[in-house]
Write a protein that holds these residues in place. Structure first.
Motif, PDB file in Angstrom:
ATOM      1  N   SER A  33       0.837  -1.199   0.000  1.00  0.00           N
ATOM      2  CA  SER A  33       0.000   0.000   0.000  1.00  0.00           C
ATOM      3  C   SER A  33       0.871   1.248   0.000  1.00  0.00           C
ATOM      4  O   SER A  33       2.078   1.177   0.263  1.00  0.00           O
ATOM      5  CB  SER A  33      -0.881   0.025   1.248  1.00  0.00           C
ATOM      6  OG  SER A  33      -0.068   0.184   2.402  1.00  0.00           O
ATOM      7  N   LEU A  34       0.250   2.381  -0.245  1.00  0.00           N
ATOM      8  CA  LEU A  34       0.944   3.662  -0.180  1.00  0.00           C
ATOM      9  C   LEU A  34       1.413   3.924   1.251  1.00  0.00           C
ATOM     10  O   LEU A  34       2.511   4.453   1.457  1.00  0.00           O
ATOM     11  CB  LEU A  34       0.029   4.789  -0.668  1.00  0.00           C
ATOM     12  CG  LEU A  34       0.643   6.180  -0.735  1.00  0.00           C
ATOM     13  CD1 LEU A  34       1.883   6.206  -1.611  1.00  0.00           C
ATOM     14  CD2 LEU A  34      -0.380   7.177  -1.239  1.00  0.00           C
ATOM     15  N   GLU A  36       2.438   1.719   3.383  1.00  0.00           N
ATOM     16  CA  GLU A  36       3.641   0.912   3.594  1.00  0.00           C
ATOM     17  C   GLU A  36       4.851   1.590   2.940  1.00  0.00           C
ATOM     18  O   GLU A  36       5.938   1.625   3.525  1.00  0.00           O
ATOM     19  CB  GLU A  36       3.440  -0.490   3.024  1.00  0.00           C
ATOM     20  CG  GLU A  36       4.575  -1.428   3.373  1.00  0.00           C
ATOM     21  CD  GLU A  36       4.334  -2.842   2.868  1.00  0.00           C
ATOM     22  OE1 GLU A  36       5.199  -3.349   2.144  1.00  0.00           O
ATOM     23  OE2 GLU A  36       3.279  -3.419   3.184  1.00  0.00           O
ATOM     24  N   LEU A  37       4.674   2.136   1.744  1.00  0.00           N
ATOM     25  CA  LEU A  37       5.756   2.864   1.070  1.00  0.00           C
ATOM     26  C   LEU A  37       6.173   4.073   1.902  1.00  0.00           C
ATOM     27  O   LEU A  37       7.367   4.307   2.119  1.00  0.00           O
ATOM     28  CB  LEU A  37       5.320   3.299  -0.329  1.00  0.00           C
ATOM     29  CG  LEU A  37       6.267   4.251  -1.068  1.00  0.00           C
ATOM     30  CD1 LEU A  37       7.648   3.640  -1.260  1.00  0.00           C
ATOM     31  CD2 LEU A  37       5.660   4.653  -2.411  1.00  0.00           C
ATOM     32  N   LYS A  38       5.207   4.838   2.402  1.00  0.00           N
ATOM     33  CA  LYS A  38       5.504   6.018   3.220  1.00  0.00           C
ATOM     34  C   LYS A  38       6.266   5.625   4.483  1.00  0.00           C
ATOM     35  O   LYS A  38       7.217   6.299   4.882  1.00  0.00           O
ATOM     36  CB  LYS A  38       4.223   6.759   3.586  1.00  0.00           C
ATOM     37  CG  LYS A  38       3.610   7.507   2.439  1.00  0.00           C
ATOM     38  CD  LYS A  38       2.316   8.182   2.877  1.00  0.00           C
ATOM     39  CE  LYS A  38       1.644   8.912   1.742  1.00  0.00           C
ATOM     40  NZ  LYS A  38       0.377   9.537   2.180  1.00  0.00           N
ATOM     41  N   ALA A  39       5.871   4.544   5.128  1.00  0.00           N
ATOM     42  CA  ALA A  39       6.555   4.080   6.343  1.00  0.00           C
ATOM     43  C   ALA A  39       7.994   3.683   6.023  1.00  0.00           C
ATOM     44  O   ALA A  39       8.916   3.966   6.795  1.00  0.00           O
ATOM     45  CB  ALA A  39       5.795   2.904   6.954  1.00  0.00           C
ATOM     46  N   PHE A  40       8.205   3.041   4.890  1.00  0.00           N
ATOM     47  CA  PHE A  40       9.541   2.650   4.442  1.00  0.00           C
ATOM     48  C   PHE A  40      10.418   3.890   4.261  1.00  0.00           C
ATOM     49  O   PHE A  40      11.549   3.939   4.736  1.00  0.00           O
ATOM     50  CB  PHE A  40       9.407   1.870   3.132  1.00  0.00           C
ATOM     51  CG  PHE A  40      10.710   1.488   2.486  1.00  0.00           C
ATOM     52  CD1 PHE A  40      11.508   0.494   3.012  1.00  0.00           C
ATOM     53  CD2 PHE A  40      11.113   2.105   1.314  1.00  0.00           C
ATOM     54  CE1 PHE A  40      12.698   0.133   2.399  1.00  0.00           C
ATOM     55  CE2 PHE A  40      12.294   1.754   0.685  1.00  0.00           C
ATOM     56  CZ  PHE A  40      13.090   0.763   1.237  1.00  0.00           C
ATOM     57  N   ILE A  41       9.879   4.901   3.604  1.00  0.00           N
ATOM     58  CA  ILE A  41      10.627   6.142   3.375  1.00  0.00           C
ATOM     59  C   ILE A  41      10.911   6.841   4.699  1.00  0.00           C
ATOM     60  O   ILE A  41      12.040   7.275   4.959  1.00  0.00           O
ATOM     61  CB  ILE A  41       9.862   7.067   2.407  1.00  0.00           C
ATOM     62  CG1 ILE A  41       9.836   6.438   1.016  1.00  0.00           C
ATOM     63  CG2 ILE A  41      10.491   8.451   2.370  1.00  0.00           C
ATOM     64  CD1 ILE A  41       8.878   7.101   0.042  1.00  0.00           C
ATOM     65  N   ASP A  42       9.901   6.935   5.576  1.00  0.00           N
ATOM     66  CA  ASP A  42      10.064   7.584   6.875  1.00  0.00           C
ATOM     67  C   ASP A  42      11.105   6.884   7.744  1.00  0.00           C
ATOM     68  O   ASP A  42      11.774   7.516   8.560  1.00  0.00           O
ATOM     69  CB  ASP A  42       8.737   7.656   7.626  1.00  0.00           C
ATOM     70  CG  ASP A  42       7.761   8.641   7.013  1.00  0.00           C
ATOM     71  OD1 ASP A  42       8.185   9.482   6.173  1.00  0.00           O
ATOM     72  OD2 ASP A  42       6.559   8.577   7.351  1.00  0.00           O
ATOM     73  N   ALA A  43      11.253   5.565   7.570  1.00  0.00           N
ATOM     74  CA  ALA A  43      12.196   4.792   8.355  1.00  0.00           C
ATOM     75  C   ALA A  43      13.622   4.851   7.783  1.00  0.00           C
ATOM     76  O   ALA A  43      14.522   4.214   8.304  1.00  0.00           O
ATOM     77  CB  ALA A  43      11.730   3.337   8.441  1.00  0.00           C
ATOM     78  N   GLY A  44      13.804   5.581   6.716  1.00  0.00           N
ATOM     79  CA  GLY A  44      15.137   5.710   6.137  1.00  0.00           C
ATOM     80  C   GLY A  44      15.243   5.174   4.732  1.00  0.00           C
ATOM     81  O   GLY A  44      16.303   5.193   4.130  1.00  0.00           O
ATOM     82  N   GLY A  45      14.151   4.639   4.229  1.00  0.00           N
ATOM     83  CA  GLY A  45      14.120   4.159   2.849  1.00  0.00           C
ATOM     84  C   GLY A  45      15.139   3.093   2.550  1.00  0.00           C
ATOM     85  O   GLY A  45      15.336   2.183   3.350  1.00  0.00           O
ATOM     86  N   GLU A  46      15.802   3.229   1.436  1.00  0.00           N
ATOM     87  CA  GLU A  46      16.753   2.226   0.997  1.00  0.00           C
ATOM     88  C   GLU A  46      17.932   2.081   1.936  1.00  0.00           C
ATOM     89  O   GLU A  46      18.598   1.049   1.935  1.00  0.00           O
ATOM     90  CB  GLU A  46      17.252   2.550  -0.407  1.00  0.00           C
ATOM     91  CG  GLU A  46      16.187   2.457  -1.459  1.00  0.00           C
ATOM     92  CD  GLU A  46      16.705   2.822  -2.815  1.00  0.00           C
ATOM     93  OE1 GLU A  46      17.642   2.138  -3.285  1.00  0.00           O
ATOM     94  OE2 GLU A  46      16.205   3.783  -3.404  1.00  0.00           O
ATOM     95  N   GLY A  47      18.198   3.090   2.730  1.00  0.00           N
ATOM     96  CA  GLY A  47      19.297   2.999   3.685  1.00  0.00           C
ATOM     97  C   GLY A  47      19.105   1.894   4.701  1.00  0.00           C
ATOM     98  O   GLY A  47      20.041   1.356   5.231  1.00  0.00           O
TER      99      GLY A  47
END
Length: 53
Positions: A33-34, A36-47
């Motif tokens: 979901s969007l 889930e994507l936002k949470a991934f980015i907020d948590a540091g994303g690809e890092g």
């Protein structure tokens, strides 16, 4: 596929079921979901790379 969007070297594909695929310089990531994507980015994303799809 509902839509496709490119931003900052990343390409996002949105599907009718709400899922999203993100193609980035470090690989392809899938999100249910969007939110889930936002949470991934907020948590540091690809890092923090939870694993590419």
């Amino acid at each position: 596929m509902v839509g496709k969007y490119a931003s900052g070297g990343n390409t996002y594909v949105m599907y009718a079921d709400g899922s999203i695929e993100a193609e980035t310089p470090r690989g392809r990531f899938s999100f249910a979901s969007l939110d889930e994507l936002k949470a991934f980015i907020d948590a540091g994303g690809e890092g923090t790379a939870r694993g590419a799809a």
